[in-house]
Every structure is written in C-alpha cells, then in structure tokens.
Enzyme design. Structure first.
Site, PDB file in Angstrom:
ATOM      1  N   SER A 118       0.827  -1.214   0.000  1.00  0.00           N
ATOM      2  CA  SER A 118       0.000   0.000   0.000  1.00  0.00           C
ATOM      3  C   SER A 118       0.856   1.256   0.000  1.00  0.00           C
ATOM      4  O   SER A 118       0.364   2.328  -0.298  1.00  0.00           O
ATOM      5  CB  SER A 118      -0.947   0.007   1.197  1.00  0.00           C
ATOM      6  OG  SER A 118      -0.268  -0.358   2.360  1.00  0.00           O
ATOM      7  N   GLU A 151      -6.346  -1.208  -7.221  1.00  0.00           N
ATOM      8  CA  GLU A 151      -5.453  -0.351  -7.998  1.00  0.00           C
ATOM      9  C   GLU A 151      -4.479  -1.253  -8.756  1.00  0.00           C
ATOM     10  O   GLU A 151      -3.836  -2.113  -8.152  1.00  0.00           O
ATOM     11  CB  GLU A 151      -4.683   0.592  -7.077  1.00  0.00           C
ATOM     12  CG  GLU A 151      -5.568   1.651  -6.450  1.00  0.00           C
ATOM     13  CD  GLU A 151      -4.832   2.563  -5.483  1.00  0.00           C
ATOM     14  OE1 GLU A 151      -5.181   3.746  -5.411  1.00  0.00           O
ATOM     15  OE2 GLU A 151      -3.915   2.093  -4.786  1.00  0.00           O
ATOM     16  N   ASN A 189      -4.840   6.552  -1.728  1.00  0.00           N
ATOM     17  CA  ASN A 189      -4.230   7.141  -0.532  1.00  0.00           C
ATOM     18  C   ASN A 189      -3.776   8.574  -0.793  1.00  0.00           C
ATOM     19  O   ASN A 189      -3.715   9.389   0.121  1.00  0.00           O
ATOM     20  CB  ASN A 189      -3.058   6.296  -0.033  1.00  0.00           C
ATOM     21  CG  ASN A 189      -3.562   5.141   0.824  1.00  0.00           C
ATOM     22  OD1 ASN A 189      -4.663   5.200   1.364  1.00  0.00           O
ATOM     23  ND2 ASN A 189      -2.762   4.097   0.941  1.00  0.00           N
TER      24      ASN A 189
END
Ligand code: NAI
Length: 503
Positions: A118, A151, A189
C-alpha cells in the site's frame, strides 16, 4: 482463461484475495511462512462462504467448487507452476524484494509477479528482479471481497501486457480496476489526503472541535463518516504515517503538510478505537459523543440584513426568520439595529467585514454552500457581541435544524474541505495519476465519499471552488497549500467540465 494464482502471505489481505479469486473461478494456492496462518485463513474463508450458503447467496454446489479452488501450499516451490503470484506479506521493501528474487528462480519466465503493497514503490520492489517488466502493483482494500476496487499499479518498467491481464482478472471478480502509475500513495491514498489533512488543520487553528467538524461534514456535504471518526477507525498511527510519507515523497509540498497535533497524539498513544481513546473516547467500541448544546432562550428583538441577492436564499431565510418572529430587511445597506449576515466564499468573516465596511459587533457569517436544512453553520469573529450571536443562533434554529457555531475561518468547514478535495483531484488528473473517469469512480468505491473529486467540483460549481481557493490563499498570506491546480483553473477559464480529459 483461468489463472493459477499463488498467494504469499495469509493475513487479512492474503486470505481476502484468496476468497475473491477462488469465488471468481480462479485456482488459488495460499502460502505463508507460518503454516498455522494458512490453516486459519482457509478456515476463516470456509466459514464466510458457509454463511453465504445459509443466507442463500451461493449454492451448496458453488461452495464445494470454491473450496476446491483454495488450496494450501506448504513451501514456495509448490507455487512454481503458478502463472500469477500475488504477495501480501509484511510491508517491508527488503523482505518483499527478497521474496520476488526467490520467486523468479522458481516460476516460468512468463509468470506475473504482483505486489499488494500500500505504500512502497512498485518500481523499487521490481528493481531487485531480473525481469522487472513482469512486476506490477495489485493493491486491494480491506475487506477485499467487499471493497470493490483494486489499484493496478504500473511500475516504471512494467510491461503493458501485464497490466492488461491484471485488469481482465479484476473485472472477472467484479472489482473495478483503477490503472495508475507508480506514484506516492498511488491513487486512493493520495486523493484521500485532502479530507484528513485539512480537517486536522481546522482543528489545529481552533476553528471548531473534532466533533463539530465531523457533524458538519456528515450533515452538509453528506460524508458517511467525519474525518476524526475515520482517523479513530483507521488508527492515528497508521493514518499519520501515511500523511508523513506522502508529504515526504512529494518533497514537502505544502498541500500535504500533516499536523503537528496529530504527531503529538500518536506519541501520547491516543490512536483511536484500538487504544480506547483517540479524538473520541470509546465504551465497548462505541464512541462517546458530546450532547449538542441546549440554548438558553433569548428575546429576539432585532431585524436581519443579508448580503446576498440570491432570491431563493432570501426567500428561505425570510420565511425562517418570520417563523422566529424576526424580519429580513430589504435595503442594500443594513439599518442601525440590524444583525448582518454575510455569506463569504473562501474569505473569512473578518476580511469581508473589513472589505465591505460592515459593523463588526453585529456581523457574522452564514454558510450557504451546501445543504442548509440538515445543519446550519454560523461563523463568529473576535469582535462579535455575544448577545448578537445568541439571537442569530436561536432565530436560525427555530425550525429544529441544529446550528453549529464555529470560529472565523477562510472557507468555513465544508467549503474548505470540498475545495481541497476537488483541487487535489484536479492535481491527480493533471499529473496523469488517473484519468477523470477512473478517479471519480475509484474514490467513492474506496473512500465512501458521496461523489468523486471532480464530480464534487461539478456539483458545487467549479468557478466557486476556484474562488474559494483564491480567497483562502489570499487570507493565508499567499500560502501555496491552497494554490489552485492548473487543471481546475484552465477548465474554469475555458468553460469546460472538470472531467474534460486531455492527451
Ligand atoms: P498481516 O500482518 O495480516 O499478514 C501478513 C502475513 O504475511 C502474515 O501471516 C505473515 O506470517 C506473512 N509473512 C510475512 N513475511 C512473509 C514471508 N517472507 N513469506 C511468506 N509469508 C510472510 O498483513 P496484511 O494486513 O494482510 O497486509 C499484507 C500486505 O498488504 C502489506 O504489504 C500491507 O501493506 C498491504 N495492505 C494492507 C491493507 C490492510 O488494510 N491491512 C490494505 C492494503 C494493502
């Protein structure tokens, strides 16, 4: 085509990806250095699927076939025949690189290596490999089966054919694949920074309390959760680390500057739900919310003057004030007795009072940017007489709609947060991190926002968003944090929708 997928790491993410892919007909082998983690993950998935059978969501036959497609692997070499390897192990660059180097020695030259990282650079993970072109990011969200977005991250050297195959696979699972280049925070994010970071700034400047900001953003623009409730749920240690990392990776761009208050709270272990206290205190997992203030009734003996010509707003306010027994003046300037209501866009009350020569003791600002009938926001300024505020607050809550009183702020709360979300969305489009369609589809799916960043801009009006940003920037002495994105400015100047793409 059915993939033979090897999943490495049987934690929260690995087991979720296993369930998603097996349900979508892929053959999956799950490996973890801790054998008990594999057993636990497969047992967890079995239980979830059995519950789905009990609820009639899948048939008993499908259950059997899906369970057959989820197999344990007790060594990495058992994954040698897989054509797609997805790692969901510990978030550590060296450990992920070492795993991919080892996998390259086992699997066929055409196998794809995907990482669920991430926060690490996909390009850097791939740089340890002999064939970095086979490496891509495949970043799911927790819980994987419910969060319908993944993603698909294109490293600097990723082969486009790898992206095509991952997109096809994601679509087969029913998830939306958001293709994005390898940039800090990827797409979600990164886009999520505006909400949390700007809310922290509002709190840090003493404009409103955390609970007020949460209430205003839930009831005005309609966010499902306020930024402080969300920070408590995620854990402030996790969310603050993401803020710091993105700020660092964009070389201290002031758009992303985190709050020193958040750093202090992390140091004090006020992390949120998991530590029992964050911005809220928790009793058995439930946040303790302050009751809304009860007002002492006051005599309403003054007329009101409003700076806006908007006929709809004037009619609405006139009717509301009449209900409270007060009058709305119609003159172009206020009478000597009038309480003056101003409706700034991006400007603070003090600047507008100064600019228009209004009487500071009896002038306060009213937020009219978003839904006016679920929660109203009044903004005071240091010269306002308390008795004037009490009258205005009572008059504006006459129909039972709660009124929130905040301190002077360029852009109140909602204008400011929405403008920052739209502006950051425009920057993301400008930097080609996502095309407009991908951006606006991905963000509501991942973050639960009622609209995507560009759709928010269209809904509230891109020229107004640009005006808010200009005025906020001026109020803060030209601070570059609020500089409008060229994507936003150009589309407003040319009269185009914010979703207008370019080559
Ligand atoms: P976790 O801690 O629940 O699970 C990680 C698993 O990997 C553990 O079972 C551990 O035994 C195993 N493991 C560690 N090193 C290993 C190795 N070298 N070889 C094989 N197995 C190994 O972690 P979680 O939350 O599932 O996260 C995994 C990855 O997914 C991380 O990169 C994380 O940043 C990313 N991620 C996490 C999200 C979340 O909300 N938890 C969301 C999106 C991505």
């Amino acid at each position: 085509m059915v993939f033979r997928v090897g999943i490495i790491g049987a934690g929260a993410m690995g087991r979720g990806i296993t369930q998603l892919l097996a349900t979508a007909g892929q053959q999956v082998w799950l490996y973890d250095t801790r054998a008990e983690a594999i057993d636990q993950a497969l047992a967890f998935n079995r239980e979830l699927l059995e519950r789905s059978v009990a609820k009639g969501r899948i048939s008993a036959e499908d259950l059997g076939a899906t369970l057959e497609r989820m197999q344990p692997a007790f060594s990495l070499s058992e994954l040698a025949h897989c054509d797609l390897l997805i790692e969901a192990i510990v978030e550590n660059l060296e450990v992920k690189q070492a795993l991919f180097v080892e996998l390259e020695g086992l699997v066929s030259p055409s196998a794809i290596l995907a990482t669920n990282t991430s926060s690490l650079s996909v390009t850097r993970i791939a740089s340890a490999c002999r064939h970095p072109e086979r490496v891509a990011g495949f970043h799911f969200f927790n819980p994987v089966p419910l969060m319908k977005l993944v993603e698909v991250v294109r490293g600097e050297r990723t082969d486009p054919a790898v992206i095509v195959r991952l997109v096809e696979l994601a679509e087969r699972t029913g998830h939306f694949p958001a293709i994005t280049p390898d940039t800090p925070g990827f797409l979600v994010n990164h886009a999520g920074r505006a909400y949390a970071t700007e809310a922290q700034r509002l709190l840090g400047e003493g404009i409103a309390s955390a609970q007020q900001i949460d209430r205003i953003l839930r009831d005005g623009p309609g966010f499902p959760m306020g930024p402080f409730e969300l920070a408590d749920l995620t854990g402030l240690d996790v969310s603050h680390a993401v803020m710091e990392s993105i700020h660092e990776q964009y070389y201290q761009d002031p758009r992303y500057t985190p709050s020193n208050l958040a750093a202090q709270r992390v140091a004090g272990k006020l992390l949120g739900r998991k530590s029992g206290e964050g911005y809220y205190r928790y009793d058995e997992g439930k946040p303790r919310r302050d009751p809304e203030p009860v007002l002492e009734p006051v005599v309403l003996d003054r007329p009101y003057w409003l700076d806006s010509d908007d006929p709809e707003l004037r009619a609405h306010l006139r009717q509301l004030l009449a209900q409270a027994g007060a009058e709305l003046e119609s003159g172009s300037a206020p009478s000597l007795a009038a309480i003056c209501l101003i409706t700034p866009l991006g400007e603070d009350a003090s600047s507008m009072i100064h600019r228009q020569g209004l009487p500071p003791k009896r002038t306060l600002a009213l937020e009219t940017f978003c839904d006016f009938d679920r929660r109203r926001v009044l903004m005071r300024q240091p010269a306002l007489e308390p008795a004037v505020l009490n009258q205005a607050r009572q008059a504006l809550s006459v129909d039972g709609v709660p009124v929130e009183v905040i301190n002077d702020s360029p852009g109140f709360v909602s204008q400011r947060i929405i403008a920052c979300i739209v502006n950051l969305g425009c920057e993301i489009a400008q930097k080609r991190i996502a095309d407009p369609h991908t951006l606006d589809r991905a963000i509501p799916l991942a973050l639960g926002y009622p609209k995507g960043p560009l759709a928010f801009g269209e809904h509230y009006g891109a020229p107004r968003i640009l005006e808010i940003l200009h005025n906020m920037q001026a109020c803060y002495g030209g601070e570059p944090r609020y500089r409008p994105s060229p994507w936003l400015r150009r589309r407003v100047q040319l009269g185009l929708p914010l979703t207008t793409a370019e080559e």
